[in-house]
Design a protein around this motif. Structure first.
Motif, PDB file in Angstrom:
ATOM      1  N   THR A   1     -12.409   0.765   1.839  1.00 16.77           N
ATOM      2  CA  THR A   1     -13.571  -0.069   2.161  1.00 16.77           C
ATOM      3  C   THR A   1     -14.344   0.498   3.354  1.00 16.77           C
ATOM      4  O   THR A   1     -13.757   0.817   4.394  1.00 16.77           O
TER       5      THR A   1
ATOM      6  N   ASN B   1     -14.170 -11.899  -9.104  1.00 14.19           N
ATOM      7  CA  ASN B   1     -15.194 -11.424 -10.040  1.00 14.19           C
ATOM      8  C   ASN B   1     -14.972  -9.960 -10.427  1.00 14.19           C
ATOM      9  O   ASN B   1     -15.117  -9.587 -11.591  1.00 14.19           O
TER      10      ASN B   1
ATOM     11  N   ILE C   1      -9.360 -12.087  -2.245  1.00 12.09           N
ATOM     12  CA  ILE C   1     -10.401 -11.178  -1.737  1.00 12.09           C
ATOM     13  C   ILE C   1      -9.961  -9.713  -1.800  1.00 12.09           C
ATOM     14  O   ILE C   1     -10.643  -8.878  -2.406  1.00 12.09           O
TER      15      ILE C   1
ATOM     16  N   MET D   1       0.834  -1.209   0.000  1.00 10.11           N
ATOM     17  CA  MET D   1       0.000   0.000   0.000  1.00 10.11           C
ATOM     18  C   MET D   1       0.867   1.257   0.000  1.00 10.11           C
ATOM     19  O   MET D   1       0.508   2.266  -0.611  1.00 10.11           O
TER      20      MET D   1
HETATM   21  C1  FAD Z   1      -7.551  -9.127   5.581  1.00 15.78           C
HETATM   22  C2  FAD Z   1      -8.159  -7.995   4.845  1.00 15.78           C
HETATM   23  C3  FAD Z   1      -7.531  -6.757   4.861  1.00 15.78           C
HETATM   24  C4  FAD Z   1      -8.072  -5.686   4.162  1.00 15.78           C
HETATM   25  N1  FAD Z   1      -7.449  -4.477   4.211  1.00 15.78           N
HETATM   26  C5  FAD Z   1      -8.000  -3.405   3.590  1.00 15.78           C
HETATM   27  C6  FAD Z   1      -7.399  -2.109   3.658  1.00 15.78           C
HETATM   28  O1  FAD Z   1      -6.343  -1.938   4.249  1.00 15.78           O
HETATM   29  N2  FAD Z   1      -8.027  -1.070   3.063  1.00 15.78           N
HETATM   30  C7  FAD Z   1      -9.204  -1.232   2.387  1.00 15.78           C
HETATM   31  O2  FAD Z   1      -9.717  -0.255   1.846  1.00 15.78           O
HETATM   32  N3  FAD Z   1      -9.800  -2.449   2.292  1.00 15.78           N
HETATM   33  C8  FAD Z   1      -9.221  -3.536   2.872  1.00 15.78           C
HETATM   34  N4  FAD Z   1      -9.826  -4.763   2.798  1.00 15.78           N
HETATM   35  C9  FAD Z   1     -11.134  -4.859   2.185  1.00 15.78           C
HETATM   36  C10 FAD Z   1     -11.152  -5.540   0.834  1.00 15.78           C
HETATM   37  O3  FAD Z   1     -10.504  -4.750  -0.128  1.00 15.78           O
HETATM   38  C11 FAD Z   1     -12.632  -5.804   0.498  1.00 15.78           C
HETATM   39  O4  FAD Z   1     -13.104  -6.765   1.428  1.00 15.78           O
HETATM   40  C12 FAD Z   1     -12.805  -6.311  -0.907  1.00 15.78           C
HETATM   41  O5  FAD Z   1     -12.503  -5.300  -1.835  1.00 15.78           O
HETATM   42  C13 FAD Z   1     -14.255  -6.782  -1.157  1.00 15.78           C
HETATM   43  O6  FAD Z   1     -15.181  -5.830  -0.736  1.00 15.78           O
HETATM   44  P1  FAD Z   1     -16.387  -6.245   0.225  1.00 15.78           P
HETATM   45  O7  FAD Z   1     -15.808  -6.930   1.417  1.00 15.78           O
HETATM   46  O8  FAD Z   1     -17.225  -5.068   0.479  1.00 15.78           O
HETATM   47  O9  FAD Z   1     -17.192  -7.347  -0.579  1.00 15.78           O
HETATM   48  P2  FAD Z   1     -18.378  -7.043  -1.618  1.00 15.78           P
HETATM   49  O10 FAD Z   1     -17.978  -5.919  -2.476  1.00 15.78           O
HETATM   50  O11 FAD Z   1     -19.638  -6.963  -0.867  1.00 15.78           O
HETATM   51  O12 FAD Z   1     -18.353  -8.381  -2.481  1.00 15.78           O
HETATM   52  C14 FAD Z   1     -19.082  -9.578  -2.103  1.00 15.78           C
HETATM   53  C15 FAD Z   1     -19.055 -10.555  -3.279  1.00 15.78           C
HETATM   54  O13 FAD Z   1     -19.736  -9.980  -4.378  1.00 15.78           O
HETATM   55  C16 FAD Z   1     -18.954 -10.088  -5.547  1.00 15.78           C
HETATM   56  N5  FAD Z   1     -19.266  -8.953  -6.409  1.00 15.78           N
HETATM   57  C17 FAD Z   1     -19.302  -7.649  -6.083  1.00 15.78           C
HETATM   58  N6  FAD Z   1     -19.640  -6.913  -7.151  1.00 15.78           N
HETATM   59  C18 FAD Z   1     -19.821  -7.762  -8.185  1.00 15.78           C
HETATM   60  C19 FAD Z   1     -20.195  -7.625  -9.550  1.00 15.78           C
HETATM   61  N7  FAD Z   1     -20.440  -6.420 -10.083  1.00 15.78           N
HETATM   62  N8  FAD Z   1     -20.287  -8.735 -10.314  1.00 15.78           N
HETATM   63  C20 FAD Z   1     -20.007  -9.952  -9.801  1.00 15.78           C
HETATM   64  N9  FAD Z   1     -19.668 -10.151  -8.526  1.00 15.78           N
HETATM   65  C21 FAD Z   1     -19.563  -9.071  -7.713  1.00 15.78           C
HETATM   66  C22 FAD Z   1     -17.538 -10.087  -5.072  1.00 15.78           C
HETATM   67  O14 FAD Z   1     -16.683 -10.728  -6.032  1.00 15.78           O
HETATM   68  C23 FAD Z   1     -17.651 -10.880  -3.784  1.00 15.78           C
HETATM   69  O15 FAD Z   1     -17.574 -12.257  -4.070  1.00 15.78           O
HETATM   70  C24 FAD Z   1      -9.272  -5.857   3.455  1.00 15.78           C
HETATM   71  C25 FAD Z   1      -9.894  -7.117   3.421  1.00 15.78           C
HETATM   72  C26 FAD Z   1      -9.332  -8.176   4.094  1.00 15.78           C
HETATM   73  C27 FAD Z   1     -10.023  -9.514   4.054  1.00 15.78           C
END
Ligand code: FAD
Length: 545
Positions: A170, A424, A418, A130
């Motif tokens: 996020t 996706n 993830i 990062m």
């Molecule tokens: C250990 C860890 C550390 C992290 N550290 C950071 C950090 O430092 N800073 C930060 O900003 N974030 C961080 N994250 C967050 C991470 O970037 C997000 O969890 C990730 O981008 C997914 O977002 P979400 O959790 O909101 O899942 P969602 O966006 O809700 O996704 C849920 C599911 O829906 C699917 N999906 C979503 N949209 C679509 C679409 N249009 N078409 C098909 N499928 C779709 C996804 O593929 C996924 O399977 C971290 C995550 C983890 C696990």
């Protein structure tokens, strides 16, 4: 005394890694090797020591203390030993600084260091990625004042001056879709921007800075109205009171990495550029962190394979070592071929990134990098889970036992798919790259990579899978839903085809030096199939009903 099994021994991570050494031999001028190899050897020593330490000590997690004994809010995080060693290791071996040197091989040399350091670092590479991304985004923003303030810290070779940066994107609404971001940026009477809101995942919470998405006060809804801000989290050695850590997340893996939920209550912030299109401004950062992700995923695969191969020579079953059991050897060899393909693709992205950043790329290579970056990230992320799972099975019951150190490999691998964009989300991103001249650029590159290779069967299989992908795009390109539903299959097909062609290039080079192993990796990789296209059907809704 009953029988006691010898545990697996980790061979020296640099000296014994023929795949890395062959890549460097092919891709780098000999004159660049001395200084690089000294760092890689030292990082290999560190990785070997860290594995021994992990095998002989109790695993620890970071601990958050929010209040001191007298009721003051302190939000202090005690870190694991590897994390405490992180600033010294990263700066001494230029894990970040090397990537920003002024030559076309800078990124390749940097990512060779990342590859060797990653597993031993206990995911200290996550905030390093990062920070690298933040440095790249700051340079791209053209904001000289912020760049002059932050870059000397981010790229420092002195641990005392070194700063880590987070990326705060996020929120509880979403990480893939940040359009409903609730964090607000307000300007106070002095004109200072201040952030108010909650960030749901912050993995570099111990860092000194961050880039954050926020909605400027009065801006409209949606992702386009978000702006990208630079913040600092400490002042005079103390955490700023406008930033509080609500808790550390209790995660499946990456236990040593403190990932926090945080609140911002007026944290001073500076916009990188215009007060909109922050998601666009974050793109250079994501390209870099996705490249780190791919290289770290192959580093985990390399570790799992190195241990499984060693164990196969130590463990006997049915009267002979596992390595002499034809099916076990076949299983390991198949894993090795997949790993070599993934390695080739991840490091091609690293090499291309350096060439594009330094104006040393051929005309088609910018479009190629744009396509290969999401492909490498999504494919290596998925493969790491599959390969680490298979590697654990290679140890039988021992692979399931915590204090062998092996289950951690599988738990940690799950994160690659993830964060930094899910499989996706990146598949859909690769569709955007294909909407430009991604496929044409890939075909041009594949032709060059295959040049001189005499494996006609592999060349034909690669051309056939690229032709099938092109036909699939032609046939389904007009239906958005069909296109999206099949995007993952398309992405995996293109990733595997590119990887096979890269294996061919490596095999040509190695064959001239008398090494037949890369040619065998190519044959096996192709035999395991390149085409992952899915025929569209109307059954999704039915199946989910
Ligand atoms: C250990 C860890 C550390 C992290 N550290 C950071 C950090 O430092 N800073 C930060 O900003 N974030 C961080 N994250 C967050 C991470 O970037 C997000 O969890 C990730 O981008 C997914 O977002 P979400 O959790 O909101 O899942 P969602 O966006 O809700 O996704 C849920 C599911 O829906 C699917 N999906 C979503 N949209 C679509 C679409 N249009 N078409 C098909 N499928 C779709 C996804 O593929 C996924 O399977 C971290 C995550 C983890 C696990």
């Amino acid at each position: 005394m009953s029988f006691l099994q010898d545990p697996p021994q980790l061979p020296h991570p640099f000296r014994s890694d023929r795949v890395l050494r062959a890549l460097l031999g092919r891709a780098l001028p000999g004159a660049r090797r001395d200084a690089l190899d000294a760092d890689l050897d030292a990082l290999g020593d560190y990785a070997a020591m860290a594995w021994q330490r992990a095998c002989t000590s109790t695993r620890r997690k970071p601990v958050l203390t929010q209040w001191d004994a007298w009721g003051r809010r302190v939000d202090r995080i005690e870190l694991t030993t590897a994390w405490q060693e992180g600033p010294r290791l990263a700066t001494r071996h230029a894990v970040l600084a090397a990537g920003h040197e002024n030559h076309e091989h800078a990124r390749l040399e940097q990512f060779a260091r990342v590859y060797l350091y990653h597993v031993a670092s206990e995911f200290y590479t996550c905030p390093l990625a990062m920070t690298d991304g933040a440095a790249t985004a700051l340079k791209a923003s053209g904001n000289r004042a912020l760049a002059e303030r932050a870059l000397p810290h981010f790229l420092s070779r002195d641990p005392a001056a070194f700063w880590l940066s987070g990326q705060w994107m996020t929120e509880t609404h979403g990480g893939s879709d940040v359009g409903d971001t609730e964090t607000v940026a307000r300007q106070d009477a002095d004109g200072q921007w201040r952030l108010h809101g909650r960030k749901w995942f912050s993995s570099a919470v111990v860092g000194e800075a961050a880039l954050a998405l926020a909605r400027p006060q009065g801006a409209g809804p949606g992702a386009g109205a978000l702006a990208l801000f630079y913040v600092e989290t400490v002042d005079g050695g103390k955490r700023r009171p406008e930033l509080t850590i609500d808790r550390l997340k209790d995660k499946l893996g990456t236990h040593e990495l403190p990932t926090a939920e945080i609140h911002l209550d007026g944290l001073p912030a500076w916009p990188l550029g215009e007060l909109a299109h922050g998601v666009r401004q974050v793109a250079p950062m994501l390209n870099v962190t996705r490249s780190w992700n791919a290289v770290c995923a192959v580093a985990s695969m390399a570790r799992a394979l190195a241990l499984a191969r060693d164990y196969a020579a130590r463990r006997q079953a049915f009267g002979r070592p596992l390595i002499e059991q034809p099916l076990h050897a076949h299983t390991l060899a198949g894993m090795q071929a997949e790993f070599e393909g993934a390695f080739a693709l991840a490091f091609e992205v690293a090499d291309l990134l350096g060439k594009v950043e330094h104006g040393a790329a051929a005309p088609h290579q910018a479009a190629l990098l744009r396509l290969l970056t999401p492909l490498a990230k999504l494919w290596t992320g998925k493969l790491a889970v599959r390969l680490c799972s298979e590697a654990l099975e290679c140890f039988g019951g021992a692979g399931y036992i915590e204090d062998t150190g092996l289950p951690q490999l599988l738990r940690d691998a799950q994160v690659y798919a993830i964060w930094e964009g899910t499989t996706n989300v990146l598949s859909l991103d690769s569709l955007r790259a294909l909407a430009g001249d991604g496929l044409g650029a890939l075909r041009t590159a594949v032709a060059a990579w295959l040049d001189g290779n005499d494996d006609m069967h592999a060349a034909s299989a690669i051309q056939q899978s690229l032709d099938a992908a092109a036909r699939w795009l032609d046939r389904h390109g007009t239906s958005r839903d069909t296109l999206e539903a099949g995007a993952r299959g398309l992405a995996l097909t293109l990733a595997r085809s590119a990887a096979a062609a890269l294996l061919a290039r490596q095999a040509t080079w190695a064959g001239a030096n008398g090494d037949r192993r890369p040619a065998a990796a190519l044959r096996r990789f192709v035999a395991q199939g390149l085409d992952r296209l899915v025929a569209p059907d109307d059954d999704d809704a039915l199946l989910l009903g």
